[in-house]
Design a protein around this motif. Structure first.
Motif, mmCIF file in Angstrom:
data_model
loop_
_atom_site.group_PDB
_atom_site.id
_atom_site.type_symbol
_atom_site.label_atom_id
_atom_site.label_comp_id
_atom_site.label_asym_id
_atom_site.label_seq_id
_atom_site.Cartn_x
_atom_site.Cartn_y
_atom_site.Cartn_z
ATOM 1 N N GLY A 11 0.598 2.635 6.787
ATOM 2 C CA GLY A 11 0.389 2.374 5.292
ATOM 3 C C GLY A 11 1.674 2.988 4.651
ATOM 4 N N ILE A 12 2.261 3.975 4.959
ATOM 5 C CA ILE A 12 3.283 5.085 4.664
ATOM 6 C C ILE A 12 4.600 4.102 4.998
ATOM 7 C CG2 ILE A 12 4.651 7.075 4.832
ATOM 8 C CD1 ILE A 12 2.169 8.611 5.090
ATOM 9 N N ILE A 13 4.789 3.923 6.183
ATOM 10 C CA ILE A 13 6.260 2.808 6.547
ATOM 11 C C ILE A 13 6.247 1.604 5.693
ATOM 12 C CG2 ILE A 13 7.275 1.651 8.320
ATOM 13 C CD1 ILE A 13 6.444 3.861 10.005
ATOM 14 N N GLY A 14 4.799 0.931 5.582
ATOM 15 C CA GLY A 14 4.777 -0.094 5.049
ATOM 16 C C GLY A 14 5.089 -0.252 3.481
ATOM 17 N N LEU A 15 4.489 1.008 2.915
ATOM 18 C CA LEU A 15 4.924 1.129 1.545
ATOM 19 C C LEU A 15 6.210 1.489 1.221
ATOM 20 C CD1 LEU A 15 3.892 1.519 -1.415
ATOM 21 C CD2 LEU A 15 3.332 4.086 -0.906
ATOM 22 N N TRP A 61 1.085 -3.772 6.555
ATOM 23 C CA TRP A 61 0.038 -3.666 5.313
ATOM 24 C C TRP A 61 -1.310 -4.022 5.879
ATOM 25 C CZ3 TRP A 61 2.856 -6.980 1.698
ATOM 26 C CH2 TRP A 61 4.301 -6.381 1.301
ATOM 27 N N VAL A 62 -1.420 -5.002 6.835
ATOM 28 C CA VAL A 62 -2.756 -5.467 7.085
ATOM 29 C C VAL A 62 -3.191 -4.854 8.219
ATOM 30 C CG1 VAL A 62 -3.728 -7.438 8.348
ATOM 31 C CG2 VAL A 62 -1.962 -7.994 6.684
ATOM 32 N N LEU A 63 -2.378 -4.135 9.001
ATOM 33 C CA LEU A 63 -2.860 -3.225 9.905
ATOM 34 C C LEU A 63 -3.194 -1.777 9.704
ATOM 35 C CD1 LEU A 63 -0.172 -3.930 13.079
ATOM 36 C CD2 LEU A 63 -2.497 -4.512 13.004
ATOM 37 N N THR A 101 -0.544 -1.304 -1.593
ATOM 38 C CA THR A 101 0.609 -2.079 -1.345
ATOM 39 C C THR A 101 0.606 -3.636 -1.497
ATOM 40 O OG1 THR A 101 1.412 -0.190 0.143
ATOM 41 C CG2 THR A 101 2.618 -1.984 0.401
ATOM 42 N N VAL A 102 -0.632 -3.983 -0.958
ATOM 43 C CA VAL A 102 -0.676 -5.572 -0.914
ATOM 44 C C VAL A 102 -0.927 -5.910 -2.564
ATOM 45 C CG1 VAL A 102 -2.555 -7.291 -0.342
ATOM 46 C CG2 VAL A 102 -1.816 -5.776 1.328
#
Length: 94
Positions: free
Chosen positions: A26-30, A46-48, A76-77
């Motif tokens: 979540g943090i890396i994706g954001l 994000w999905v993971l 994020t999504v």
């Protein structure tokens, strides 16, 4: 049994790997998702984050981390899709 032999018991600390994975994804994706045009490559993260967070919340250990990862993934999504929806609505109205 030999009386000179000592038995050592090692207790393993409980953990929740899915909660940790959800928060990291979540943090890396954001953070990387905020980069224009590059951010969409973070969609799998994000999905993971959402999947790992949902599954990780079923374990009582580190359920807060799992919930945080789930929330960050959902935010994020919603942010990314909401931005593009508003952008395209603005183009259509212009």
């Amino acid at each position: 049994m030999d009386p000179n032999v000592q038995r050592i018991v090692i207790e393993k600390q409980d953990s929740n790997g899915l909660a940790t994975a959800a928060l990291v994804c979540g943090i890396i994706g954001l953070v990387l998702g905020l980069i224009p045009f590059f951010g969409w490559f973070m969609l799998p993260l994000w999905v993971l984050a959402i999947i790992f967070g949902y599954i990780g919340m079923k374990k009582p250990i580190k359920a807060g981390m799992a919930k945080a990862g789930l929330i960050i993934g959902v935010i994020t999504v919603v942010y990314k899709f909401g931005f593009w929806i508003l952008f395209l609505m603005g183009l259509a109205g212009a």
